[in-house]
Design a protein around this motif. Structure first.
Motif, PDB file in Angstrom:
ATOM      1  N   GLY A   1      -0.419 -16.850 -21.786  1.00 25.29           N
ATOM      2  CA  GLY A   1       0.705 -17.187 -22.650  1.00 25.29           C
ATOM      3  C   GLY A   1       0.394 -16.936 -24.109  1.00 25.29           C
ATOM      4  N   PHE A   2      -0.834 -17.236 -24.501  1.00 20.02           N
ATOM      5  CA  PHE A   2      -1.256 -17.025 -25.878  1.00 20.02           C
ATOM      6  C   PHE A   2      -1.312 -15.533 -26.200  1.00 20.02           C
ATOM      7  N   ILE A   3      -1.777 -14.723 -25.243  1.00 21.33           N
ATOM      8  CA  ILE A   3      -1.831 -13.270 -25.452  1.00 21.33           C
ATOM      9  C   ILE A   3      -0.430 -12.714 -25.697  1.00 21.33           C
ATOM     10  N   VAL A   4       0.515 -13.103 -24.849  1.00 24.54           N
ATOM     11  CA  VAL A   4       1.899 -12.640 -25.010  1.00 24.54           C
ATOM     12  C   VAL A   4       2.468 -13.093 -26.352  1.00 24.54           C
ATOM     13  N   PHE A   5       2.183 -14.330 -26.701  1.00 25.00           N
ATOM     14  CA  PHE A   5       2.625 -14.906 -27.969  1.00 25.00           C
ATOM     15  C   PHE A   5       2.126 -14.066 -29.153  1.00 25.00           C
ATOM     16  N   LEU A   6       0.855 -13.689 -29.142  1.00 26.89           N
ATOM     17  CA  LEU A   6       0.286 -12.899 -30.229  1.00 26.89           C
ATOM     18  C   LEU A   6       0.873 -11.488 -30.289  1.00 26.89           C
ATOM     19  N   ILE A   7       1.083 -10.877 -29.123  1.00 30.58           N
ATOM     20  CA  ILE A   7       1.643  -9.516 -29.095  1.00 30.58           C
ATOM     21  C   ILE A   7       3.061  -9.511 -29.659  1.00 30.58           C
ATOM     22  N   LEU A   8       3.858 -10.507 -29.297  1.00 31.89           N
ATOM     23  CA  LEU A   8       5.221 -10.597 -29.823  1.00 31.89           C
ATOM     24  C   LEU A   8       5.217 -10.797 -31.337  1.00 31.89           C
ATOM     25  N   LEU A   9       4.315 -11.645 -31.809  1.00 37.25           N
ATOM     26  CA  LEU A   9       4.210 -11.865 -33.247  1.00 37.25           C
ATOM     27  C   LEU A   9       3.775 -10.597 -33.982  1.00 37.25           C
ATOM     28  N   ALA A  10       2.799  -9.891 -33.400  1.00 34.96           N
ATOM     29  CA  ALA A  10       2.336  -8.651 -34.024  1.00 34.96           C
ATOM     30  C   ALA A  10       3.451  -7.616 -34.056  1.00 34.96           C
ATOM     31  N   GLY A  11       4.236  -7.532 -32.981  1.00 32.41           N
ATOM     32  CA  GLY A  11       5.358  -6.593 -32.947  1.00 32.41           C
ATOM     33  C   GLY A  11       6.395  -6.903 -34.002  1.00 32.41           C
TER      34      GLY A  11
END
Length: 248
Positions: free
Chosen positions: A102-112
């Motif tokens: 969940g944290f990985i997905v969270f970071l990728i969305l924020l980076a995008g």
């Protein structure tokens, strides 16, 4: 030697925390998982021991350089405090592996989102606040909930929204985000500690190292051009996501 290593590690994270206005937790969480094999929940709790004092000092340094409006800080911080507590109460009862993904997905969305904001051909913000207290309180609540859930204080969520929606500059957004992060990281650390998800022998030396170095990161943030700082922030988020993915 272990204590010295933890302090040096904390010093490196402190520089990054000051540079991006996040207290260092984003890089500490994947680093603790990769280097020491901590599960996601324990890594988040231990990182918070370093993050809380780092946020306090970084907030003061940002305020010295560019005064933070106490009304804006209170609207963000009060809502963030309440919802961070709720988010942290949910997080301590969840599966650590699911939390990591969940944290990985969270970071990728924020980076995008940050990448889209950085590379679009629109004028940069000039620092004026476009929305008032209700909108700030809503942002504080949402950021606090996510920050409490993932152990990052909510600053990483609030910063791009403050620049993109509220019209602040990057450094103003980072200062306000630290004001949001201070109460939310405090209550989140307390929740994790009460559920035995903190390694104090590791977190305390890291916090000492972070306190000694975070002011350097703040100086770097004010020295860099606005767009360069935003791009570095995007790259930083993607690096953290990749580090976590290796561990997962």
């Amino acid at each position: 030697m272990d204590i010295l290593f933890y302090a040096v590690l904390g010093a490196g994270m402190g520089v990054l925390g000051g540079l991006f206005g996040i207290g260092g937790g984003l890089i500490a969480i994947p680093a603790l998982g990769l280097l020491f094999g901590l599960d996601q929940t324990l890594a988040q709790g231990t990182a918070l021991v370093m993050v809380v004092p780092n946020v306090m000092l970084a907030l003061w340094r940002y305020h010295q350089r560019n005064r933070i409006d106490p009304r804006h800080a209170f609207a963000l911080g009060a809502a963030g405090f309440i919802f961070a507590w709720l988010g942290s109460m949910i997080a301590v009862g969840l599966d650590a592996k699911a939390m990591r993904w969940g944290f990985i997905v969270f970071l990728i969305l924020l980076a995008g989102f940050n990448a889209w904001r950085t590379f679009q051909a629109t004028p940069l913000a000039v620092g004026e606040m476009r929305h008032g207290w209700p909108a700030l309180a809503a942002l504080g609540g949402a950021s606090g909930a996510l920050g409490g859930f993932f152990g990052v204080g909510g600053a990483v969520v609030a910063t791009p929204v403050l620049t993109g929606t509220f019209g602040t500059t990057q450094v103003v957004a980072q200062g306000l985000s630290l004001a949001l992060a201070l109460p939310s990281t405090g209550v989140t650390l307390l929740t994790y500690a009460l559920h035995d998800h903190v390694l104090w022998r590791m977190g305390v030396p890291m916090s000492v190292g972070g306190l000694l170095s975070i002011s350097w990161g703040v100086r770097m943030a004010y020295a860099l051009p606005e767009r360069a700082l935003r791009r570095l922030f995007c790259l930083f988020l993607m690096l953290c996501a990749l580090l976590l993915a290796f561990k997962a």
